[in-house]
Structure formats: structure tokens, C-alpha cells
Design an enzyme around this catalytic site. Structure first.
Site, PDB file in Angstrom:
ATOM      1  N   GLY A 134      15.078  24.045  21.408  1.00  0.00           N
ATOM      2  CA  GLY A 134      14.074  24.377  22.430  1.00  0.00           C
ATOM      3  C   GLY A 134      14.591  24.504  23.851  1.00  0.00           C
ATOM      4  O   GLY A 134      13.806  24.401  24.799  1.00  0.00           O
TER       5      GLY A 134
ATOM      6  N   ASN B  99      15.591  27.217  25.325  1.00  0.00           N
ATOM      7  CA  ASN B  99      14.950  28.399  25.933  1.00  0.00           C
ATOM      8  C   ASN B  99      13.486  28.120  26.252  1.00  0.00           C
ATOM      9  O   ASN B  99      12.975  28.571  27.280  1.00  0.00           O
ATOM     10  CB  ASN B  99      15.090  29.619  25.023  1.00  0.00           C
ATOM     11  CG  ASN B  99      16.452  30.282  25.164  1.00  0.00           C
ATOM     12  OD1 ASN B  99      16.728  30.926  26.165  1.00  0.00           O
ATOM     13  ND2 ASN B  99      17.309  30.083  24.179  1.00  0.00           N
TER      14      ASN B  99
ATOM     15  N   MET C 114      13.370  30.655  13.426  1.00  0.00           N
ATOM     16  CA  MET C 114      14.287  31.104  12.376  1.00  0.00           C
ATOM     17  C   MET C 114      13.634  31.837  11.205  1.00  0.00           C
ATOM     18  O   MET C 114      14.209  31.913  10.130  1.00  0.00           O
ATOM     19  CB  MET C 114      15.077  29.886  11.844  1.00  0.00           C
ATOM     20  CG  MET C 114      15.909  29.188  12.899  1.00  0.00           C
ATOM     21  SD  MET C 114      17.142  30.279  13.656  1.00  0.00           S
ATOM     22  CE  MET C 114      18.352  30.346  12.335  1.00  0.00           C
TER      23      MET C 114
ATOM     24  N   ILE D  67      11.764  35.414   9.687  1.00  0.00           N
ATOM     25  CA  ILE D  67      11.500  36.840   9.911  1.00  0.00           C
ATOM     26  C   ILE D  67      10.024  37.067   9.647  1.00  0.00           C
ATOM     27  O   ILE D  67       9.497  36.659   8.604  1.00  0.00           O
ATOM     28  CB  ILE D  67      12.384  37.696   8.989  1.00  0.00           C
ATOM     29  CG1 ILE D  67      13.844  37.468   9.395  1.00  0.00           C
ATOM     30  CG2 ILE D  67      12.012  39.173   9.105  1.00  0.00           C
ATOM     31  CD1 ILE D  67      14.838  38.018   8.439  1.00  0.00           C
TER      32      ILE D  67
ATOM     33  N   ASN E  18      11.857  38.415  21.475  1.00  0.00           N
ATOM     34  CA  ASN E  18      12.828  37.422  21.000  1.00  0.00           C
ATOM     35  C   ASN E  18      14.051  37.466  21.895  1.00  0.00           C
ATOM     36  O   ASN E  18      14.339  38.480  22.516  1.00  0.00           O
ATOM     37  CB  ASN E  18      13.231  37.773  19.560  1.00  0.00           C
ATOM     38  CG  ASN E  18      14.233  36.791  18.976  1.00  0.00           C
ATOM     39  OD1 ASN E  18      14.091  35.566  19.144  1.00  0.00           O
ATOM     40  ND2 ASN E  18      15.254  37.292  18.298  1.00  0.00           N
TER      41      ASN E  18
ATOM     42  N   HIS F 200      18.245  36.832  21.709  1.00  0.00           N
ATOM     43  CA  HIS F 200      19.324  36.752  20.707  1.00  0.00           C
ATOM     44  C   HIS F 200      20.674  36.650  21.429  1.00  0.00           C
ATOM     45  O   HIS F 200      20.911  37.377  22.401  1.00  0.00           O
ATOM     46  CB  HIS F 200      19.280  38.003  19.823  1.00  0.00           C
ATOM     47  CG  HIS F 200      20.312  37.976  18.751  1.00  0.00           C
ATOM     48  ND1 HIS F 200      20.219  37.144  17.647  1.00  0.00           N
ATOM     49  CD2 HIS F 200      21.471  38.650  18.605  1.00  0.00           C
ATOM     50  CE1 HIS F 200      21.279  37.313  16.882  1.00  0.00           C
ATOM     51  NE2 HIS F 200      22.055  38.220  17.434  1.00  0.00           N
TER      52      HIS F 200
HETATM   53  C1  GRF Z   1      19.446  30.627  21.177  1.00  0.00           C
HETATM   54  O1  GRF Z   1      20.817  30.864  21.257  1.00  0.00           O
HETATM   55  C2  GRF Z   1      18.687  31.905  20.938  1.00  0.00           C
HETATM   56  O2  GRF Z   1      19.297  33.020  21.524  1.00  0.00           O
HETATM   57  C3  GRF Z   1      18.749  32.039  19.432  1.00  0.00           C
HETATM   58  O3  GRF Z   1      18.636  30.729  18.946  1.00  0.00           O
HETATM   59  C4  GRF Z   1      19.078  29.805  19.945  1.00  0.00           C
HETATM   60  C5  GRF Z   1      17.939  28.884  20.212  1.00  0.00           C
HETATM   61  O4  GRF Z   1      18.277  27.844  21.088  1.00  0.00           O
HETATM   62  N1  GRF Z   1      17.736  32.934  18.953  1.00  0.00           N
HETATM   63  P1  GRF Z   1      17.142  26.932  21.711  1.00  0.00           P
HETATM   64  O5  GRF Z   1      16.322  26.371  20.543  1.00  0.00           O
HETATM   65  O6  GRF Z   1      16.309  27.789  22.613  1.00  0.00           O
HETATM   66  O7  GRF Z   1      17.877  25.850  22.444  1.00  0.00           O
END
Ligand code: GRF
Length: 188
Positions: free
Chosen positions: A13, A15, A91, A93, A108, A110
Site C-alpha cells: 500500500g 502507492n 494483483m 485481472i 493502474n 506499473h
Molecule cells: C508497485 O510497484 C506498483 O507499481 C505495482 O505493485 C507495486 C505495489 O506496491 N503494481 P504498493 O502496494 O503500492 O506499495
């Protein structure tokens, strides 16, 4: 009046945290109204709780089918009438049905310069390929993995002595800046 964002997570989490922090600014056009985790052990749930944000665990294993799992996701999401659904380390789809229901509203982040290196181990793949640059991408979500239209990308130089760990840290740092910035631009 701030617009609503729903954030979907599966893990750490970080992000999510960056979006919540940015949204504290009074001029930010949106606030995180709901966090959904498909994993009861996700650390990101504590971030939601610590910020007094509504949060719900919806695990696929509790349902007979993916359709039923997504029906429950939809039921929870629509209660908040979100302007944007942000996947942040989510995680799963999502199906065509789900994506079409929220067309143009699901994004999203990535950790690669898409269309290069979809899926996992993006940093290892970039280093192994001898790439000079890596970075992160914010894109619209469709029903294929890491595949929808690209909204924004940010690059970082891969140093000659770069390791997966150092690159991961550099790219994550960029993610934390880019994702809140893109959300702000989309909703302003
Ligand atoms: C991040 O690197 C994001 O780009 C990818 O999964 C990771 C998630 O990290 N999709 P967090 O849970 O936000 O710390």
C-alpha cells in the site's frame, strides 16, 4: 466538493499512502473514500485504518466464482460513486464485464515503461535486457494484464552498477510522485 476515489490493493500500500498524502492538500480534487483489499493480510489496510478511510476485505476465496467476487466488488464500489478506481498493487485481472462497467474510470500503476515488461519481475527484466532506462507507467485498465491505454510515464536511468533492489527503490519513488499527479490531472 472533492471527488471520490476508490483504491484497490493486495499488499503493502505504499502507492495508496502517496495518494492519501497528496489528497490531504485542500486544492487536490479528490479524496480516497474507500480502500478495497482482496487480501486480508494486506499491510495497506492499516494505512486506510490509520487515516480513518472506509475499508473492506473482499477475498476471491470467499466466493464460488470470479463473477460473484466481482459482483461484490461492484456492489461496494458503486456505493461511493467514484470518479476514479485506482489499482495500486492489486494483483487480480479484472474481467471484461467489470472493466466495461467502469469504462474509462479504472487506472493502474506499473513499475516498467509499458509496453515493455508486463507482469512481475520488471526490474530484473529491464536489467537483464541491458536497458538504459526504466520507469513507471500509469495506464487505463482493460481486461488484459498491464495492457490498457498509456496515460503517463516517468523514466529513470539504469546505472551500470544497478541492482534489482536499487532500481526497485528508484522506480517506487517515481511511482509515488507520478500516480497522485496523474490522478490530479485526470480529475481537475
Ligand atoms: C508497485 O510497484 C506498483 O507499481 C505495482 O505493485 C507495486 C505495489 O506496491 N503494481 P504498493 O502496494 O503500492 O506499495
Amino acid at each position: 466538493m472533492k471527488k471520490n476515489i476508490v483504491v484497490l490493493i493486495s499488499g503493502r500500500g505504499s502507492n495508496l499512502q502517496s495518494i492519501i498524502s497528496a489528497a490531504k492538500d485542500k486544492d487536490y480534487p479528490a479524496a480516497v473514500s474507500l480502500v478495497i483489499s482482496d487480501n486480508s493480510k494486506a499491510q495497506g489496510l492499516y494505512i486506510a485504518k490509520n487515516n480513518s478511510i472506509d475499508n473492506v476485505i473482499i477475498e476471491k476465496s470467499s466466493f464460488d466464482s470470479n463473477d460473484k467476487f466481482e459482483e461484490d466488488l461492484i456492489k461496494n464500489i458503486i456505493q461511493y460513486d467514484p470518479s476514479l478506481i485506482c489499482l495500486a498493487g492489486f494483483m487480480k485481472i479484472l474481467s471484461k464485464n467489470f472493466v466495461e462497467k467502469f469504462m474509462g474510470k479504472i487506472i493502474n500503476i506499473h513499475p516498467s515503461l509499458l509496453p515493455k515488461y508486463k507482469g512481475l519481475n520488471t526490474h530484473q527484466k529491464a536489467i537483464n535486457s541491458g536497458d538504459k532506462y526504466s520507469g513507471c507507467t500509469v495506464h487505463y485498465v482493460n481486461n488484459k494484464m498491464d495492457d490498457g491505454e498509456i496515460i503517463a510515464q516517468q523514466e529513470v536511468i539504469i546505472a551500470t552498477d544497478e541492482t534489482v533492489e536499487t532500481l526497485k527503490e528508484k522506480v517506487l519513488d517515481l511511482e509515488h510522485k507520478l500516480y497522485p499527479k496523474v490522478i490530479k490531472a485526470l480529475l481537475s
